[in-house]
Write an enzyme that holds these catalytic residues in place. Structure first.
Site, PDB file in Angstrom:
ATOM      1  N   SER A 164     -13.837  25.660 -27.595  1.00  0.00           N
ATOM      2  CA  SER A 164     -14.016  24.408 -28.318  1.00  0.00           C
ATOM      3  C   SER A 164     -12.934  24.304 -29.377  1.00  0.00           C
ATOM      4  O   SER A 164     -12.446  25.317 -29.893  1.00  0.00           O
ATOM      5  CB  SER A 164     -15.398  24.419 -28.977  1.00  0.00           C
ATOM      6  OG  SER A 164     -15.393  23.623 -30.133  1.00  0.00           O
ATOM      7  N   HIS A 223     -39.847  23.282 -10.462  1.00  0.00           N
ATOM      8  CA  HIS A 223     -39.911  22.441 -11.680  1.00  0.00           C
ATOM      9  C   HIS A 223     -39.157  23.088 -12.843  1.00  0.00           C
ATOM     10  O   HIS A 223     -39.489  22.844 -14.002  1.00  0.00           O
ATOM     11  CB  HIS A 223     -41.361  22.173 -12.107  1.00  0.00           C
ATOM     12  CG  HIS A 223     -42.254  21.729 -11.002  1.00  0.00           C
ATOM     13  ND1 HIS A 223     -42.469  20.400 -10.693  1.00  0.00           N
ATOM     14  CD2 HIS A 223     -42.971  22.436 -10.095  1.00  0.00           C
ATOM     15  CE1 HIS A 223     -43.290  20.318  -9.662  1.00  0.00           C
ATOM     16  NE2 HIS A 223     -43.614  21.539  -9.274  1.00  0.00           N
ATOM     17  N   SER A 279       0.836  -1.217   0.000  1.00  0.00           N
ATOM     18  CA  SER A 279       0.000   0.000   0.000  1.00  0.00           C
ATOM     19  C   SER A 279       0.864   1.258   0.000  1.00  0.00           C
ATOM     20  O   SER A 279       0.328   2.365   0.114  1.00  0.00           O
ATOM     21  CB  SER A 279      -0.937  -0.008   1.211  1.00  0.00           C
ATOM     22  OG  SER A 279      -0.212  -0.224   2.411  1.00  0.00           O
ATOM     23  N   LYS A 336     -17.631  29.115 -29.028  1.00  0.00           N
ATOM     24  CA  LYS A 336     -17.964  28.488 -27.750  1.00  0.00           C
ATOM     25  C   LYS A 336     -17.173  29.029 -26.565  1.00  0.00           C
ATOM     26  O   LYS A 336     -16.011  29.362 -26.673  1.00  0.00           O
ATOM     27  CB  LYS A 336     -17.717  26.962 -27.821  1.00  0.00           C
ATOM     28  CG  LYS A 336     -18.707  26.211 -28.671  1.00  0.00           C
ATOM     29  CD  LYS A 336     -20.140  26.294 -28.195  1.00  0.00           C
ATOM     30  CE  LYS A 336     -20.419  25.421 -27.002  1.00  0.00           C
ATOM     31  NZ  LYS A 336     -20.355  23.996 -27.307  1.00  0.00           N
ATOM     32  N   ASN A 361      -2.031  -2.734  13.211  1.00  0.00           N
ATOM     33  CA  ASN A 361      -3.483  -2.527  13.196  1.00  0.00           C
ATOM     34  C   ASN A 361      -3.894  -1.269  13.958  1.00  0.00           C
ATOM     35  O   ASN A 361      -4.738  -0.502  13.496  1.00  0.00           O
ATOM     36  CB  ASN A 361      -4.201  -3.757  13.764  1.00  0.00           C
ATOM     37  CG  ASN A 361      -3.921  -4.996  12.941  1.00  0.00           C
ATOM     38  OD1 ASN A 361      -3.362  -4.895  11.838  1.00  0.00           O
ATOM     39  ND2 ASN A 361      -4.279  -6.158  13.452  1.00  0.00           N
ATOM     40  N   LYS A 397      -8.037   3.633   2.374  1.00  0.00           N
ATOM     41  CA  LYS A 397      -7.237   4.830   2.132  1.00  0.00           C
ATOM     42  C   LYS A 397      -7.437   5.419   0.742  1.00  0.00           C
ATOM     43  O   LYS A 397      -7.648   6.630   0.608  1.00  0.00           O
ATOM     44  CB  LYS A 397      -5.756   4.526   2.400  1.00  0.00           C
ATOM     45  CG  LYS A 397      -5.462   4.545   3.904  1.00  0.00           C
ATOM     46  CD  LYS A 397      -4.126   3.995   4.263  1.00  0.00           C
ATOM     47  CE  LYS A 397      -4.083   2.497   4.304  1.00  0.00           C
ATOM     48  NZ  LYS A 397      -5.107   1.873   5.186  1.00  0.00           N
ATOM     49  N   GLU A 448     -18.966  21.779 -14.890  1.00  0.00           N
ATOM     50  CA  GLU A 448     -19.336  20.448 -15.392  1.00  0.00           C
ATOM     51  C   GLU A 448     -18.480  19.372 -14.718  1.00  0.00           C
ATOM     52  O   GLU A 448     -18.962  18.302 -14.358  1.00  0.00           O
ATOM     53  CB  GLU A 448     -19.172  20.391 -16.909  1.00  0.00           C
ATOM     54  CG  GLU A 448     -20.210  21.218 -17.645  1.00  0.00           C
ATOM     55  CD  GLU A 448     -19.881  21.354 -19.124  1.00  0.00           C
ATOM     56  OE1 GLU A 448     -19.861  20.335 -19.815  1.00  0.00           O
ATOM     57  OE2 GLU A 448     -19.626  22.490 -19.569  1.00  0.00           O
ATOM     58  N   TYR A 458      -9.320  -6.627  12.613  1.00  0.00           N
ATOM     59  CA  TYR A 458      -8.738  -6.133  11.368  1.00  0.00           C
ATOM     60  C   TYR A 458      -8.814  -7.191  10.273  1.00  0.00           C
ATOM     61  O   TYR A 458      -8.595  -8.384  10.495  1.00  0.00           O
ATOM     62  CB  TYR A 458      -7.262  -5.730  11.586  1.00  0.00           C
ATOM     63  CG  TYR A 458      -6.600  -5.266  10.299  1.00  0.00           C
ATOM     64  CD1 TYR A 458      -6.740  -3.962   9.864  1.00  0.00           C
ATOM     65  CD2 TYR A 458      -5.871  -6.157   9.503  1.00  0.00           C
ATOM     66  CE1 TYR A 458      -6.167  -3.536   8.665  1.00  0.00           C
ATOM     67  CE2 TYR A 458      -5.294  -5.746   8.309  1.00  0.00           C
ATOM     68  CZ  TYR A 458      -5.447  -4.436   7.899  1.00  0.00           C
ATOM     69  OH  TYR A 458      -4.878  -4.017   6.716  1.00  0.00           O
TER      70      TYR A 458
HETATM   71  N1  ARG Z   1      -1.167  -1.403   5.166  1.00  0.00           N
HETATM   72  C1  ARG Z   1      -2.092  -1.914   6.120  1.00  0.00           C
HETATM   73  C2  ARG Z   1      -3.420  -1.197   5.978  1.00  0.00           C
HETATM   74  O1  ARG Z   1      -3.417  -0.158   5.445  1.00  0.00           O
HETATM   75  C3  ARG Z   1      -1.604  -1.735   7.522  1.00  0.00           C
HETATM   76  C4  ARG Z   1      -2.170  -2.678   8.501  1.00  0.00           C
HETATM   77  C5  ARG Z   1      -1.645  -4.040   8.232  1.00  0.00           C
HETATM   78  N2  ARG Z   1      -2.038  -4.983   9.232  1.00  0.00           N
HETATM   79  C6  ARG Z   1      -1.952  -6.286   9.051  1.00  0.00           C
HETATM   80  N3  ARG Z   1      -2.333  -7.036  10.029  1.00  0.00           N
HETATM   81  N4  ARG Z   1      -1.558  -6.786   7.922  1.00  0.00           N
HETATM   82  O2  ARG Z   1      -4.447  -1.674   6.368  1.00  0.00           O
END
Ligand code: ARG
Length: 461
Positions: free
Chosen positions: A278, A157, A24, A284, A111, A326, A291, A318
């Site tokens: 345009s 309306h 991530s 235009k 977590n 995210k 928009e 978790y």
């Molecule tokens: N990158 C993970 C997330 O955003 C962090 C938490 C990971 N925890 C785990 N038990 N693998 O959720």
């Protein structure tokens, strides 16, 4: 590939594809500051509670500060192969401090770490969004103050209904936006609780001090249940829904501006810096900004839906699904900021064309209610007055006239209560001036609304 921090029980290296899929860092590296701030609070607490040696805690804090400085001065790029920002910072710390760095993660899990990081990060984002919304309300207030007597048709309306002023119309949006600030504040308040110390899910056997990290990180209170601490993403959903409602308001306003820019309305003209042309049609001038805001609203609703759907079937505590939070919430946050940032100067430079609004208000019989009210004020029951006025409108349509240009004889033929003073009663200015009920369009009522709104904004802070 380097050994993963968690490699102990594994006999093989992770497959590249799984690693890429799992990682991530691409989207959570933006939380580096919060991650380090959370880690500094955690290390401080570990040292102060005697869970790690005080001297080591201090070294860790210095090390973390050094990492923060190096990320910010560009000398420490994020490693795209790192699993996430938490692992990246921790491995870097260990690279720099050796065994001492390895003590940071005592009595903590990613977590609770990630749960802290997103909260800290979003807490700042809310402040930014909120400041933009306040600025937008200020822009609308200025626009309203300059248009207290700019008469325009009010619609239901999308049919001309009753006369209002442009100030009255745009202030409706300021009211919506003031409620949006309330919703953002509510979301920020419920978000501002401390999950740190929930650890993986079941707390810890170490003598931690959760109040201490709560105070250090500026959270309002400790989260009361460790399972909830690591499982809760309500705060993301709540923020995404507050942002969705805000986007819906921006989208409605945008839609009206799009209509007003058309030749059919021509109530406003966008500044050239906020419109586009345009590639083929030389005449235009397109309201692309509005928009795009209307279009991006759908995207933010999508983010809200992603979060709701992602969470709905998850058992406690978790689950990796939650990593998906995210991209969705950051997209919602980035999108609304981008929209606000562009919409505000576009609105501030938009030129109002009062004569076109007035011309539109003069057509469409928007003073018909006032004509009926004229008869009511002379003693006729409203339903009868309504019917008589309807007959007059019908006659006007047949003769190609307006209520203002229909001769008095015609009025009298329908109802002999009518007299010459009807023309004053149905003049656009009278119609607006007399609508001075609380919250109405008359300039005096709008001035009161403006004062109350400013008071509300001051109280919101
Ligand atoms: N990158 C993970 C997330 O955003 C962090 C938490 C990971 N925890 C785990 N038990 N693998 O959720």
């Amino acid at each position: 590939m380097a050994d993963m921090i968690w490699a102990g029980r594994f006999t093989k290296q992770i497959d590249e594809r799984v690693n890429d899929f799992n990682s991530s860092i691409k989207f959570d590296s933006r939380m580096y500051k919060s991650d380090i701030e959370g880690s500094i609070a955690h290390a401080t607490m570990l040292g102060s509670c005697g869970i790690i040696d005080k001297g080591e805690s201090e070294k860790i804090i210095e090390g973390l500060k050094g990492i923060l400085a190096d990320i910010e001065n560009g000398s420490l790029p994020f490693d795209p192969a790192a699993e996430d920002i938490h692992m990246f910072v921790e491995s870097e710390l260990t690279k720099r401090l050796g065994a001492t760095g390895k003590r940071l993660h005592t009595s903590r899990s990613r977590n609770d770490q990630v749960a802290v990081d997103i909260r800290l990060c979003l807490r700042d984002e809310v402040k930014e969004i909120r400041a933009y919304v306040k600025e937008l309300i200020g822009t609308i207030i200025t626009l309203a103050e300059g248009n207290l007597t700019t008469v325009m048709p009010g619609y239901t309306h999308l049919q001309r209904a009753q006369p209002i002023t442009f100030a009255h119309h745009v202030l409706a949006y300021a009211q919506m936006l003031a409620r949006d600030i309330g919703r953002l504040d509510d979301a920020a308040k419920r978000m501002n609780v401390n999950p740190l110390g929930s650890c993986a899910l079941a707390g810890t056997t170490y003598p931690i001090d959760r109040q201490m990290t709560t105070d250090l990180l500026g959270f309002g209170e400790v989260m009361g249940n460790s399972l909830d601490g690591v499982s809760d993403r309500d705060f993301c959903i709540e923020l995404a829904s507050a942002i969705s409602i805000l986007m819906m308001h921006l989208s409605r306003f945008s839609e009206e501006i799009i209509l007003w820019c058309s030749w059919e309305f021509k109530f406003v003209e966008l500044d050239d810096a906020y419109a586009t042309g345009s590639s083929i049609m030389p005449q235009k001038k397109n309201p692309d900004v509005t928009e795009l805001i209307r279009g991006k609203t759908g995207r933010v609703y999508g983010d809200l839906n992603t979060l709701l759907t992602m969470m709905k079937g998850l058992p406690l505590a978790y689950n990796k699904d939650m990593q998906e939070d995210k991209e969705a919430i950051f997209d919602a946050v980035d999108t609304v900021k981008l929209c606000l940032k562009t919409f505000i100067p576009m609105l501030a430079t938009m030129r109002v064309i009062p004569q076109n609004m007035r011309a539109a208000a003069a057509r469409g019989f928007i003073n018909a209610t006032d004509c009926a009210d004229y008869l009511v004020k002379k003693g006729m029951p409203f339903r009868d007055a309504y019917k008589a006025t309807g007959t007059l409108v019908h006659i006007c349509i047949e003769k190609g006239l307006t209520l203002e240009t229909l001769p008095l004889d015609e009025y009298k033929a329908v109802c002999d209560i009518f007299d010459n003073d009807v023309f004053d009663a149905i003049s656009l200015d009278t119609c607006v001036m007399q609508r001075n009920s609380e919250g109405g369009p008359a300039p005096d009522a709008v001035k009161k609304q403006l004062a109350a709104l400013k008071g509300k904004l001051d109280a919101l802070g």
